[in-house]
Design an enzyme around this catalytic site. Structure first.
Site, PDB file in Angstrom:
ATOM      1  N   GLU A   1      86.305  67.371  66.595  1.00 17.96           N
ATOM      2  CA  GLU A   1      86.371  67.702  68.026  1.00 17.96           C
ATOM      3  C   GLU A   1      87.696  67.208  68.603  1.00 17.96           C
ATOM      4  O   GLU A   1      88.280  66.240  68.105  1.00 17.96           O
ATOM      5  CB  GLU A   1      85.187  67.019  68.741  1.00 17.96           C
ATOM      6  CG  GLU A   1      85.166  67.270  70.245  1.00 17.96           C
ATOM      7  CD  GLU A   1      83.819  66.949  70.895  1.00 17.96           C
ATOM      8  OE1 GLU A   1      82.941  66.372  70.229  1.00 17.96           O
ATOM      9  OE2 GLU A   1      83.668  67.305  72.079  1.00 17.96           O
TER      10      GLU A   1
ATOM     11  N   ASN B   1      77.254  74.707  72.978  1.00 14.76           N
ATOM     12  CA  ASN B   1      76.910  73.409  72.396  1.00 14.76           C
ATOM     13  C   ASN B   1      76.095  72.614  73.415  1.00 14.76           C
ATOM     14  O   ASN B   1      76.441  72.587  74.601  1.00 14.76           O
ATOM     15  CB  ASN B   1      78.195  72.625  72.081  1.00 14.76           C
ATOM     16  CG  ASN B   1      77.910  71.163  71.745  1.00 14.76           C
ATOM     17  OD1 ASN B   1      77.356  70.848  70.698  1.00 14.76           O
ATOM     18  ND2 ASN B   1      78.277  70.259  72.653  1.00 14.76           N
ATOM     19  N   GLU B   2      75.034  72.000  72.970  1.00 11.51           N
ATOM     20  CA  GLU B   2      74.185  71.172  73.848  1.00 11.51           C
ATOM     21  C   GLU B   2      74.044  71.829  75.223  1.00 11.51           C
ATOM     22  O   GLU B   2      74.366  71.238  76.266  1.00 11.51           O
ATOM     23  CB  GLU B   2      74.729  69.738  73.937  1.00 11.51           C
ATOM     24  CG  GLU B   2      74.682  69.050  72.583  1.00 11.51           C
ATOM     25  CD  GLU B   2      74.887  67.526  72.601  1.00 11.51           C
ATOM     26  OE1 GLU B   2      75.292  66.980  73.637  1.00 11.51           O
ATOM     27  OE2 GLU B   2      74.626  66.908  71.555  1.00 11.51           O
TER      28      GLU B   2
ATOM     29  N   TYR C   1      71.457  61.568  66.629  1.00 11.11           N
ATOM     30  CA  TYR C   1      72.321  60.427  66.309  1.00 11.11           C
ATOM     31  C   TYR C   1      71.458  59.187  66.071  1.00 11.11           C
ATOM     32  O   TYR C   1      70.452  58.989  66.767  1.00 11.11           O
ATOM     33  CB  TYR C   1      73.281  60.144  67.468  1.00 11.11           C
ATOM     34  CG  TYR C   1      74.426  61.150  67.540  1.00 11.11           C
ATOM     35  CD1 TYR C   1      75.531  61.030  66.715  1.00 11.11           C
ATOM     36  CD2 TYR C   1      74.379  62.218  68.431  1.00 11.11           C
ATOM     37  CE1 TYR C   1      76.580  61.941  66.773  1.00 11.11           C
ATOM     38  CE2 TYR C   1      75.426  63.149  68.493  1.00 11.11           C
ATOM     39  CZ  TYR C   1      76.519  62.994  67.653  1.00 11.11           C
ATOM     40  OH  TYR C   1      77.557  63.894  67.700  1.00 11.11           O
TER      41      TYR C   1
ATOM     42  N   GLU D   1      75.157  68.110  64.424  1.00 10.18           N
ATOM     43  CA  GLU D   1      75.699  66.787  64.777  1.00 10.18           C
ATOM     44  C   GLU D   1      74.707  65.731  64.330  1.00 10.18           C
ATOM     45  O   GLU D   1      73.537  65.763  64.733  1.00 10.18           O
ATOM     46  CB  GLU D   1      75.945  66.668  66.294  1.00 10.18           C
ATOM     47  CG  GLU D   1      77.173  67.442  66.746  1.00 10.18           C
ATOM     48  CD  GLU D   1      77.518  67.266  68.220  1.00 10.18           C
ATOM     49  OE1 GLU D   1      77.258  66.176  68.774  1.00 10.18           O
ATOM     50  OE2 GLU D   1      78.039  68.232  68.810  1.00 10.18           O
TER      51      GLU D   1
ATOM     52  N   GLN E   1      81.924  62.201  63.269  1.00 14.41           N
ATOM     53  CA  GLN E   1      82.869  63.292  63.116  1.00 14.41           C
ATOM     54  C   GLN E   1      83.836  62.966  61.983  1.00 14.41           C
ATOM     55  O   GLN E   1      83.840  61.837  61.506  1.00 14.41           O
ATOM     56  CB  GLN E   1      83.620  63.513  64.406  1.00 14.41           C
ATOM     57  CG  GLN E   1      82.707  63.885  65.576  1.00 14.41           C
ATOM     58  CD  GLN E   1      83.489  64.390  66.804  1.00 14.41           C
ATOM     59  OE1 GLN E   1      84.696  64.565  66.776  1.00 14.41           O
ATOM     60  NE2 GLN E   1      82.765  64.605  67.897  1.00 14.41           N
TER      61      GLN E   1
HETATM   62  O1  AHR Z   1      80.025  63.888  68.922  1.00 11.22           O
HETATM   63  C1  AHR Z   1      80.218  63.422  70.220  1.00 11.22           C
HETATM   64  C2  AHR Z   1      79.446  64.230  71.248  1.00 11.22           C
HETATM   65  O2  AHR Z   1      78.079  64.060  71.072  1.00 11.22           O
HETATM   66  C3  AHR Z   1      79.623  65.731  71.185  1.00 11.22           C
HETATM   67  O3  AHR Z   1      80.757  66.154  71.845  1.00 11.22           O
HETATM   68  C4  AHR Z   1      78.394  66.231  71.870  1.00 11.22           C
HETATM   69  O4  AHR Z   1      78.007  67.494  71.439  1.00 11.22           O
HETATM   70  C5  AHR Z   1      77.360  65.157  71.572  1.00 11.22           C
HETATM   71  O5  AHR Z   1      76.671  64.773  72.687  1.00 11.22           O
END
Ligand code: AHR
Length: 513
Positions: A45, A193-194, A262, A317, A366
């Site tokens: 990103e 995205n999201e 995450y 992600e 990432q």
């Molecule tokens: O990876 C960091 C961020 O986490 C990304 O930009 C977003 O899609 C997610 O919330």
């Protein structure tokens, strides 16, 4: 005599206490489902030092060796890793990105402010050509995340045409004018995205309609590439989101639904990336194990609407997310990467492999200098993290056939709470059977017995990633502190493999005839 017997009993008790027993059975003759190599994908990103400084240092840079501005050390490391796909340009940034500002002569490119990540000025010097050429150089399939939140249908369809149309359209002619004759034939496209958050704070119903609209106009310009459209997916256990998309989007328009998860302690205090406590470690592992629950939950809903499993679940992600390194820009999400991250990677990849029938893609967040990176850079220096090593050890599973597995593993216990300690997955390819094992136990080694059902094997070899402390990591001063070693500790006797997997370690074995 009594005393000798007593000490013997005590020694045995101690051994039982330190060496837990894990039993695995592999049905080697039942390998069927392909583990898509795209499970091993990455994510880059425009965030912090991921692109600028990490991947791209500019064509004029004479200090850091580069090819068209992209660091040569990065190109080599990514080739060695066998990156199957790379998602770009975001993340949250994707829904603010104006792709037309990133093409043409670099000196003329408009600037913008990166509102999501540190409010820094983005000069657009790394754009579509730079990214797609990088993918070609490292042999990765590009995965472009389209701007749905703040762009228009026309912007996104123009982007598709620019990169995919062979010739004769205004966009393909513009591409040629900018130096690229042949289309890149990009298949993988994220439609936003999201969308529930930084991508527009939409409701699921609203996004499903928007998706249908965008997907209608994002067509295949190049017959060799069928567009693979990926819907912006749920976060964690938001099953209602997945259900709405599966119900409201015609399936012929939908190649995949995404999911983000995450491993984070708490969104208000994510804890340190290196000096964490066992309580924090346990919670991170708990979060990592939750990936399995989320995959099962979303898959159950997908099964209801798509029992043939035509639509994929793509975890685009995932990874560990901690507080930034002290003294670094909080908006840059720069964190160190320890053996704890190796545990997240080994465990998560085992989960993905074992759900390969539905999970057909994933992107670790990432790739360089951001969150759970495989590579960290500091000016001209570059290091590979423990996560890099795990991703590389596991790449034997890419496109191999998944071997069904049954596993009984004692728990890793912390203050009365329990997590399964050893996770495993196995596959077969032209080089035999590959078995990956991750022991997340903080204190105990595990003795593992693997029964190989269905076939006879005579040779075994392996690799191990382990280290003296769970917080061990590589630094620019000590880049090899955590590195992969050959592992010769597995014994193969009468179809049974026996080995000891040390506490917080990853082992990948290869068995062949
Ligand atoms: O990876 C960091 C961020 O986490 C990304 O930009 C977003 O899609 C997610 O919330």
């Amino acid at each position: 005599m009594k005393r000798t017997i007593l000490s013997l009993i005590m020694v045995c008790a101690a051994l039982v206490n330190t060496l837990a027993q894990t039993k695995i059975t592999l049905n080697t003759d039942l390998a069927k489902t392909q583990i898509s190599k795209h499970i091993y994908g990455h994510f880059a990103e425009h965030l912090g030092r991921c692109i600028y400084g990490g991947i791209y240092v500019g064509e004029g840079n004479t200090r850091i060796p580069n090819t068209a501005g992209v660091r040569n050390d990065i190109i080599q490391a990514l080739k060695d890793l066998k990156v199957p796909n790379l998602r770009w340009p975001g993340g949250c940034f994707a829904d603010t990105y104006q792709w037309k500002d990133g093409i043409g002569p670099k000196a003329n490119r408009p600037k913008m402010v990166n509102v999501w990540w540190g409010g820094v000025t983005e000069d657009n010097s790394f754009g579509t050509h730079d990214f797609l050429d990088l993918c070609e150089r490292i042999g990765a399939e590009p995965y472009l995340a389209g701007n749905v939140g703040s762009g228009t249908v026309k912007d996104l369809t123009d982007w598709v045409t620019y990169v995919n149309h062979p010739g004769g359209s205004p966009m393909s002619e513009l591409r040629k004018q900018n130096g690229r004759e042949k289309p890149w034939s990009v298949k993988m496209w994220g439609v936003g995205n999201e969308a529930w958050g930084c991508g527009g704070n939409m409701t699921a119903d609203y996004y499903a309609n928007i998706y249908r609209q965008y997907a209608t106009f994002m067509t295949d310009w190049d017959n060799s590439s069928k567009l693979y459209r990926i819907a912006s997916g749920a976060s964690d256990g938001d099953y209602a989101w997945t259900e709405t998309l599966m119900k409201n989007i015609p399936h012929k328009m939908l190649a995949a639904v995404a999911l983000h998860h995450y491993s984070v302690l708490s969104w208000t205090d994510k804890g340190p990336s290196v000096d964490f406590t066992e309580a924090q470690y346990f919670k991170t592992m708990d979060e990592a194990w939750q990936m399995e629950e989320f995959i099962k939950g979303h898959s159950t809903i997908m099964d209801k609407y798509d029992p043939q499993k035509n639509i994929a679940l793509i975890v685009d992600e995932w990874g560990g997310w901690y507080n930034v390194e002290p003294g670094t820009n909080p908006g840059f999400l720069y964190q160190q990467n320890t053996m704890r991250d190796a545990m997240i990677a080994g465990l998560t990849l085992n989960i993905f492999n074992n759900h390969a029938d539905r999970v057909r893609g994933a992107n670790l967040a990432q790739i360089v200098n951001v969150l759970q990176s495989v590579i960290l850079t500091n000016e001209e220096k570059m290091i590979l993290t423990p996560t890099y090593h795990v991703m590389k050890m596991y790449n034997v599973h890419q496109d191999a056939r998944l071997i069904p597995i049954s596993i009984e593993s004692p728990a890793y216990e912390y203050q009365g709470k329990k997590l399964t300690a050893v996770s495993a997955s196995a596959s077969r390819n032209e080089n035999g059977v590959n078995i990956s094992l991750t022991n997340i136990d903080y204190t105990k080694a595990h003795e593992v017995t693997i029964s190989l059902r269905g076939e006879e094997f005579s040779k075994v070899s392996g690799q191990i990633l382990s280290s003296a402390k769970i917080s061990d990591h590589n630094t620019f001063e000590q880049p090899q502190k955590v590195s992969v070693k050959d592992f010769s500790g597995a014994r193969l006797e009468k179809g049974v493999l026996k080995l000891t997997v040390p506490a917080y370690s990853v082992i990948v074995l290869n068995v062949r005839k």
